[in-house]
Design an enzyme around this catalytic site. Structure first.
Site, short mmCIF file in Angstrom:
data_model
loop_
_atom_site.label_atom_id
_atom_site.label_comp_id
_atom_site.label_asym_id
_atom_site.label_seq_id
_atom_site.Cartn_x
_atom_site.Cartn_y
_atom_site.Cartn_z
N ASN A 64 33.88 30.30 14.15
CA ASN A 64 34.82 30.19 13.03
C ASN A 64 34.53 31.34 12.07
OD1 ASN A 64 36.33 29.52 10.81
ND2 ASN A 64 35.12 27.70 10.26
N TRP A 65 35.38 32.36 12.14
CA TRP A 65 35.13 33.55 11.32
C TRP A 65 35.41 33.32 9.83
CZ3 TRP A 65 37.44 38.51 14.09
CH2 TRP A 65 36.79 38.69 15.32
N LYS A 66 36.11 32.25 9.51
CA LYS A 66 36.53 32.00 8.12
C LYS A 66 37.29 33.23 7.61
CE LYS A 66 32.74 28.81 7.77
NZ LYS A 66 31.91 27.98 6.93
N HIS B 64 39.24 21.61 8.20
CA HIS B 64 37.89 22.10 7.91
C HIS B 64 37.51 21.69 6.49
CE1 HIS B 64 34.58 24.78 7.02
NE2 HIS B 64 34.39 24.86 8.33
N GLU C 95 36.29 23.21 4.12
CA GLU C 95 36.70 24.16 3.07
C GLU C 95 38.17 23.99 2.72
OE1 GLU C 95 35.07 27.50 5.17
OE2 GLU C 95 33.07 26.68 4.79
N GLU D 248 30.85 18.15 11.09
CA GLU D 248 30.19 19.17 10.27
C GLU D 248 29.80 18.56 8.93
OE1 GLU D 248 31.50 23.41 11.40
OE2 GLU D 248 33.13 22.57 10.24
N GLY E 131 26.79 26.51 6.03
CA GLY E 131 26.43 27.73 5.33
C GLY E 131 25.18 27.60 4.46
N SER F 144 25.37 25.39 10.12
CA SER F 144 24.15 26.20 10.25
C SER F 144 23.59 26.26 11.67
CB SER F 144 23.08 25.74 9.26
OG SER F 144 23.53 25.93 7.93
N GLY G 147 29.86 29.01 12.28
CA GLY G 147 30.45 29.85 11.24
C GLY G 147 29.75 31.18 11.14
N GLY G 148 28.82 31.29 10.18
CA GLY G 148 28.14 32.55 9.89
C GLY G 148 27.65 33.31 11.11
P1 PGA Z 1 28.08 27.72 9.30
O1 PGA Z 1 29.61 27.21 9.24
O2 PGA Z 1 27.74 27.83 10.78
O3 PGA Z 1 28.10 29.04 8.62
O4 PGA Z 1 27.26 26.71 8.62
C1 PGA Z 1 30.11 26.26 10.14
C2 PGA Z 1 31.55 25.96 9.82
O5 PGA Z 1 31.90 25.89 8.64
O6 PGA Z 1 32.37 25.80 10.73
#
Ligand code: PGA
Length: 252
Positions: free
Chosen positions: A12-14, A97, A99, A167, A173, A211, A232-233
């Site tokens: 997930n590049w966001k 998600h 966010e 999640e 993050g 994470s 994500g990251g």
């Molecule tokens: P993260 O994000 O791996 O950076 O914690 C995961 C996500 O939000 O899908």
């Protein structure tokens, strides 16, 4: 003959990326030989075509991070429909998600319509659910998840094939990962919820996110009831993402 179900790793590049850096990242992914894992990258909508083109000779799928709740074309300025995502070659879409829930006030009514639009267009939705730190501290994790899972009820297309990503918001993050005991318990809870509330004919896959990194991927992915990871990251770094994919390949 039953088809072997492979673990799934979705990046997930966001809201990250530019044409030039995407090209480097996608080319590195395209060059990797991944066999025993299903891999996808969920990129910002404007880069979907770039990702589809650069990954076209690979088994890596492309996904979107959001979709309009409006299933039909029309006067919905700024929206991108599920049919459009399919049209440019996307196969997955993230729905709800944390966010989007946090910054864009997305709630069940809207998410249910998004889920329907995605399913109707033939996309694989990845419904993201998870509790906040406060909710966990208050001991109401299962209650929160059950409410979020309610969008799976009464879907006119059925929900077979959908993925749920668990999640915990406090793990996204932050570098904090749920313990494998917590992950196993929650994933079993989600699968059981679906069994009890939707029925035994439905099979869903449950991914863990929050994470996930190269150094914890193997432990997370070998946990009971974990069918894959939403990353994500670490998905922005080709070496880190590939090493998570390789960890998935090693898990039988
Ligand atoms: P993260 O994000 O791996 O950076 O914690 C995961 C996500 O939000 O899908």
């Amino acid at each position: 003959m039953t088809q072997k179900t492979l673990p799934i790793i979705i990046g997930n590049w966001k809201m990250h990326g530019r044409l030039a850096s995407n090209q480097l990242l996608l080319t590195a992914l395209a060059g990797a030989a991944l066999k025993e894992v299903s891999v996808a990258v969920a990129v910002p909508a404007v880069y979907l075509l770039q990702a589809v083109n650069l990954l076209q000779n690979t088994d890596i799928a492309v996904g979107a991070q959001d979709v309009s709740a409006q299933a039909q074309d029309g006067a919905y300025t700024g929206e991108v429909s599920a049919a459009m995502l399919r049209d440019v070659g996307a196969r997955y879409v993230l729905i709800g998600h944390s966010e989007r829930r946090q910054y864009f006030a997305e709630q069940n009514l809207l998410l249910s319509a998004k889920l329907f639009a995605a399913l109707e267009a033939g996309l694989t939705p990845v419904l993201c659910i998870g509790e906040t730190q406060q909710e966990q501290d208050a001991g109401c994790t299962e209650q929160v998840l059950a409410t979020q899972l309610d969008v799976l009820r009464n879907q006119p297309c059925g929900i077979t094939g959908i993925h749920v990503a668990y999640e915990p918001v406090w793990a996204i993050g932050t570098g904090k990962v749920a313990t494998t005991g917590q992950i196993a318990a929650i994933h079993a809870y989600i699968k059981n919820w679906v069994l009890q509330n939707i029925g035994s004919a439905v099979s869903i896959r449950v991914l863990y996110g929050g994470s996930v990194k190269a150094d914890n991927a193997e432990a997370v992915l070998s946990t009971a009831d974990v069918d894959g990871a939403l990353v994500g990251g670490a998905s922005l770094d080709a070496a880190a993402f590939l090493s998570i994919c390789q960890a998935a390949e090693r898990i039988k």
